[in-house]
Design a protein around this motif. Structure first.
Motif, PDB file in Angstrom:
ATOM      1  N   UNK A 267     -30.959 -25.264  -0.200  1.00  0.00           N
ATOM      2  CA  UNK A 267     -31.522 -24.497   0.785  1.00  0.00           C
ATOM      3  C   UNK A 267     -30.687 -25.146   1.942  1.00  0.00           C
ATOM      4  N   UNK A 268     -30.790 -26.404   2.268  1.00  0.00           N
ATOM      5  CA  UNK A 268     -30.295 -27.105   3.432  1.00  0.00           C
ATOM      6  C   UNK A 268     -28.861 -27.181   3.250  1.00  0.00           C
ATOM      7  N   UNK A 269     -28.233 -27.550   2.079  1.00  0.00           N
ATOM      8  CA  UNK A 269     -26.746 -27.548   1.879  1.00  0.00           C
ATOM      9  C   UNK A 269     -26.214 -26.275   2.005  1.00  0.00           C
ATOM     10  N   UNK A 270     -26.904 -25.166   1.706  1.00  0.00           N
ATOM     11  CA  UNK A 270     -26.310 -23.873   1.866  1.00  0.00           C
ATOM     12  C   UNK A 270     -26.304 -23.801   3.575  1.00  0.00           C
ATOM     13  N   UNK A 271     -27.396 -23.986   4.154  1.00  0.00           N
ATOM     14  CA  UNK A 271     -27.263 -23.635   5.718  1.00  0.00           C
ATOM     15  C   UNK A 271     -26.352 -24.500   6.371  1.00  0.00           C
TER      16      UNK A 271
ATOM     17  N   UNK B  33     -23.614 -25.822   5.199  1.00  0.00           N
ATOM     18  CA  UNK B  33     -22.160 -25.477   4.722  1.00  0.00           C
ATOM     19  C   UNK B  33     -21.708 -24.020   5.388  1.00  0.00           C
ATOM     20  N   UNK B  34     -22.719 -23.141   5.638  1.00  0.00           N
ATOM     21  CA  UNK B  34     -22.645 -21.972   6.248  1.00  0.00           C
ATOM     22  C   UNK B  34     -22.387 -22.182   7.951  1.00  0.00           C
ATOM     23  N   UNK B  35     -22.967 -23.061   8.411  1.00  0.00           N
ATOM     24  CA  UNK B  35     -22.925 -23.417   9.729  1.00  0.00           C
ATOM     25  C   UNK B  35     -21.643 -23.898   9.959  1.00  0.00           C
ATOM     26  N   UNK B  36     -21.206 -25.043   9.323  1.00  0.00           N
ATOM     27  CA  UNK B  36     -19.757 -25.425   9.328  1.00  0.00           C
ATOM     28  C   UNK B  36     -18.402 -24.361   9.382  1.00  0.00           C
ATOM     29  N   UNK B  37     -18.873 -23.567   8.345  1.00  0.00           N
ATOM     30  CA  UNK B  37     -17.617 -22.298   7.910  1.00  0.00           C
ATOM     31  C   UNK B  37     -17.911 -21.523   9.369  1.00  0.00           C
ATOM     32  N   UNK B  38     -18.830 -21.183   9.764  1.00  0.00           N
ATOM     33  CA  UNK B  38     -18.928 -20.081  10.835  1.00  0.00           C
ATOM     34  C   UNK B  38     -18.487 -20.667  12.072  1.00  0.00           C
TER      35      UNK B  38
ATOM     36  N   UNK C 206     -14.097 -32.515  15.827  1.00  0.00           N
ATOM     37  CA  UNK C 206     -15.623 -32.991  16.716  1.00  0.00           C
ATOM     38  C   UNK C 206     -16.696 -32.490  16.239  1.00  0.00           C
ATOM     39  N   UNK C 207     -16.870 -31.021  16.186  1.00  0.00           N
ATOM     40  CA  UNK C 207     -17.932 -30.408  15.642  1.00  0.00           C
ATOM     41  C   UNK C 207     -18.097 -30.819  14.107  1.00  0.00           C
ATOM     42  N   UNK C 208     -17.147 -30.991  13.474  1.00  0.00           N
ATOM     43  CA  UNK C 208     -17.540 -31.342  11.891  1.00  0.00           C
ATOM     44  C   UNK C 208     -17.852 -32.537  11.884  1.00  0.00           C
ATOM     45  N   UNK C 209     -17.603 -33.562  12.574  1.00  0.00           N
ATOM     46  CA  UNK C 209     -18.076 -34.902  12.637  1.00  0.00           C
ATOM     47  C   UNK C 209     -19.567 -35.115  13.304  1.00  0.00           C
TER      48      UNK C 209
END
Length: 144
Positions: free
Chosen positions: A59-63, A65-70, A83-86
């Motif tokens: 569940x944490x991993x999904x959250x 990944x979804x945050x990164x993608x959006x 910068x955001x990804x790092x």
């Protein structure tokens, strides 16, 4: 005459029957889903704990990944994306590190080793601060 007498009770009987059916369905669903979970948690606590931790981690991993993608879709320039990804990855690593070190401190205290628990706790605070300043320094040095 009798039909008119009982016609007033049909609404009450229907409502009572609906309530009884709803309670029976809720009881059956609770028994079908809750009882197996309770039984497994009582008879196999280690496996159940591992299973729940795996589900929570997914569940944490999904959250994440979804945050990164959006956010990557919203940000137009490459530097902001990097910068955001790092920052997201470094914050996630810092949180995982802090949780692990605090868990080690709690484990040490629970096993009767208070001095080791205090050391683990101090190390977690120091490392959390150091990694935060290092993260800010590296993110300021990111080039497009």
């Amino acid at each position: 005459m009798i039909r008119q007498f009982f016609s007033g009770f049909t609404g009450i009987l229907k409502s009572t029957l609906i309530v009884v059916i709803c309670i029976a369905v809720c009881f059956a669903l609770c028994f079908a889903f809750v009882w197996p979970v309770w039984f497994i948690s009582q008879n196999h606590p280690d496996g159940f704990t591992i299973f729940v931790l795996i589900l929570f981690s997914l569940l944490l991993l999904y959250a994440i990944i979804r945050k990164i993608y959006s956010n990557i879709k919203k940000t137009p320039d490459i530097k902001s994306k990097k910068t955001y990804f790092f920052k997201l990855i470094s914050t996630t690593i810092r949180i995982i590190m802090a949780v692990c070190l605090i868990a080690a401190a709690i484990n040490s205290v629970m096993s009767g080793n208070r001095a080791a628990g205090a050391i683990w706790f101090a190390v977690s605070i120091i490392l959390f601060g150091l990694t935060g300043s290092l993260s800010n320094y590296i993110s300021s040095r990111i080039k497009p």
